[in-house]
Structures are given as structure tokens and as C-alpha cells.
Scaffold this motif. Sequence first.
Motif, short mmCIF file in Angstrom:
data_model
loop_
_atom_site.label_atom_id
_atom_site.label_comp_id
_atom_site.label_asym_id
_atom_site.label_seq_id
_atom_site.Cartn_x
_atom_site.Cartn_y
_atom_site.Cartn_z
N VAL A 299 27.95 30.59 11.06
CA VAL A 299 28.81 31.44 11.87
C VAL A 299 29.03 32.75 11.13
N LEU A 300 28.97 33.83 11.89
CA LEU A 300 29.21 35.17 11.36
C LEU A 300 30.44 35.73 12.06
N LEU A 301 31.38 36.26 11.28
CA LEU A 301 32.57 36.90 11.82
C LEU A 301 32.52 38.38 11.44
N PRO A 302 31.93 39.20 12.30
CA PRO A 302 31.65 40.60 11.95
C PRO A 302 32.88 41.42 11.57
N GLN A 303 34.01 41.18 12.27
CA GLN A 303 35.22 41.97 11.97
C GLN A 303 36.18 41.25 11.02
N GLY A 304 35.77 40.12 10.48
CA GLY A 304 36.61 39.41 9.52
C GLY A 304 37.93 38.92 10.09
N ILE A 305 37.92 38.42 11.35
CA ILE A 305 39.16 37.98 11.98
C ILE A 305 39.73 36.76 11.27
N ALA A 306 41.03 36.54 11.45
CA ALA A 306 41.68 35.36 10.88
C ALA A 306 41.13 34.10 11.55
N HIS A 307 40.92 33.06 10.75
CA HIS A 307 40.40 31.80 11.29
C HIS A 307 40.69 30.67 10.30
N ARG A 308 40.44 29.45 10.73
CA ARG A 308 40.65 28.29 9.88
C ARG A 308 39.43 27.38 9.95
N LEU A 309 39.04 26.84 8.81
CA LEU A 309 38.03 25.79 8.72
C LEU A 309 38.73 24.49 8.35
N ALA A 310 38.26 23.38 8.91
CA ALA A 310 38.88 22.10 8.62
C ALA A 310 37.87 20.98 8.85
N SER A 311 38.14 19.84 8.25
CA SER A 311 37.26 18.68 8.44
C SER A 311 37.51 18.02 9.78
N ALA A 312 38.67 18.31 10.40
CA ALA A 312 38.99 17.80 11.74
C ALA A 312 40.11 18.65 12.29
N PRO A 313 40.18 18.82 13.61
CA PRO A 313 41.22 19.67 14.19
C PRO A 313 42.64 19.22 13.91
N ASP A 314 42.84 17.93 13.65
CA ASP A 314 44.20 17.44 13.47
C ASP A 314 44.66 17.45 12.01
N VAL A 315 43.84 18.02 11.10
CA VAL A 315 44.25 18.09 9.70
C VAL A 315 45.30 19.18 9.55
N ALA A 316 46.39 18.85 8.85
CA ALA A 316 47.49 19.80 8.68
C ALA A 316 47.03 21.03 7.91
N GLY A 317 47.73 22.14 8.13
CA GLY A 317 47.36 23.41 7.51
C GLY A 317 47.29 23.35 6.00
N GLY A 318 46.28 23.98 5.44
CA GLY A 318 46.10 24.03 4.00
C GLY A 318 45.58 25.40 3.60
#
Length: 329
Positions: A80-99
Amino acid sequence: MTDYSSRPSPQSHIPMDALSEVLQDFRLSGVNYGRCELRHPWSIQFPQQSLLRFHFVGQGPCWIHTEAQGWQELRDGDLVLLPQGIAHRLASAPDVAGGSLDDCRVTKVGSNVCEVVREGTGATSTLFCGSMALGACALNPLITLMPPIIKGCDVAGNDPVVGPLLAAMTAEAAQPQMGSATILSRMADLLTARLIRCWVNCTGASTTGWLAAIRDPHIGRVLAAMHRDPGHNWTLESLASLAGQSRSIFAERFSAVLGEGAARYLARLRMQLARELLGQNGLSVAEVATRLGYDSEASFARAFKRITNVSPGVVRRTIPGRIDMDFGF
């Protein structure tokens, strides 16, 4: 188009592919990489930044979340390429709490490469992530037009180079050796340029805007020349000649496609570059004026303030000269 000193005419060669002409001068600066080994459950927030980002999933599980598109699953081999560097999150599953990255062990293994490890009890995800700064403003109009997130598999499925290139980058980052930083930066340069080109080729035709202009056989060669040498003493006559059109036809066509005249476009391009030179490279106002072809510092300062509404001195004092990318995270 006044206030500029005389310069020799640029080379008379006219490229057949104006986009390739712009891309050939495309460079990245301050490229940083992180090879990540993260055990489920894990989650990392990436804040907004004025840099490009990419994430390559060597082995999942991995999900990405953006405000506009919500959660999307990334599979092994996805890029995945994010050309404008927008805020985002990567996680091992959608229900994993914020880290955050603070939950990981980060070890520097080269001048611009780090290892990121997150302990856990589940499956291991292996990622290769990067953060990039454009070395010049040549592609700013194109980057602005691109969507906030692009999946490489959606646009580069028929490109025979992207897959092997990502594998080579992963191997180089895994075992850094002398010269690894230089090798990685060259591969990232090529990879990003190819993905941008793939996206352009996959994008539908349009009759107006920057993409339509760069594809136009007449206007495109003018844009390529402007971006290649923005400080040249361009005149309406010289630009029309480069386009192979009369002054009136060229001026009308340029404005119709881009929504502004050639003089205005060139002035904005010069001031974008001026902000970069003043802020990131720490050049004096006089040095920037000379580099952009102005006869005097005063004439440059007047043009800069007219377009940006601030003086070049203010920009030079307030924009930090170095971007600390913290390994791109």
C-alpha cells in the motif's frame, strides 16, 4: 513573465513522453525503512505527515484503517502506498485495542534502517515499511491528485518488476551491509516511480487537470520543461514554440486544460520550490532568488509575497531545516 535573468535555452530535444520526463528527475530524500516482526495482538498508529509512506506485507495477518475507508485486510505480498502521508493504523486484527510504536522494541541497524519487534502470543506478521520525502517539487501536482491510499496489487498487477523489487528490498533490509542505505534508496526511488506510473496508466482519461495536461502532446512537453528548469527565462513565445503552437492557441489551450495561464502556473511552481529551498535546505533569500533566475533579491521577495502572502524571510525563519522522520514511523 518578467524579473528573470537571461539564460541559455534548454536542450531542444522534446521527449515523446512528458510524464517520463518528469519522473526521470524524481528523487527521494531522507528515505527510512523499518523491517517489522510483530506478534498478534498488535496495533500501530501512524500520524499524518507531509511525506509519502508505504507498507509491504511479507507475511500477515495485517489490516489497515483510514478514516475514509475504514478497515481493509492486507494479504501476503500486498503493498500500500499513501502518497499524502495521511493518518492511518495498522493492526493484526480490527478489534485490537489502540497501540503505538512505544509498545515495540526498535533497534537501529543502519543509517536509515531499523528493526521493529513486538512480542506477543499469536501469529507473527512481517512487514517492510518506509517513509519518503520528495527531493523536489516536480511531482507535487501529481501527488495531490492521487487517492489517499493505493494498493499496489490494484495498479501494478501487470508490472513484472514490482514483485521482485519488493523481495530484493526486504532481503536488503533484513541483512544490512555496507552501502545498504544507498541501495535501498535507489530501489525505493524506482519502486515509487513505477507505482505512480502504474496508477497513471490505470487512471481514466480526463479532459482537464494536471494529468490531462501532462498527457497532452503539446502542453505536456511544456510542463516537463518547466519542471525540469523552473528558473529558466521562460516567455510566452518560447513556451508556445516548445509546444509547437502559436502564442494564442497555446495560451488558450493551457488555460483550458489547467484552469490558469502559463505565467501563473510557472510562478506558483517557482514559489513551491522556493519554500522548499528556504525551509529544508537553509539557503539564504539571495541564493534562492539567484537559483530561480531572478535579477535581484527584491524582485524575488515581491513575487514570493504576492503568491504566498508571506515574505521569504519569514518562511526561512519558521520552517525547520531538517525533517526528523524517526525511521518513518
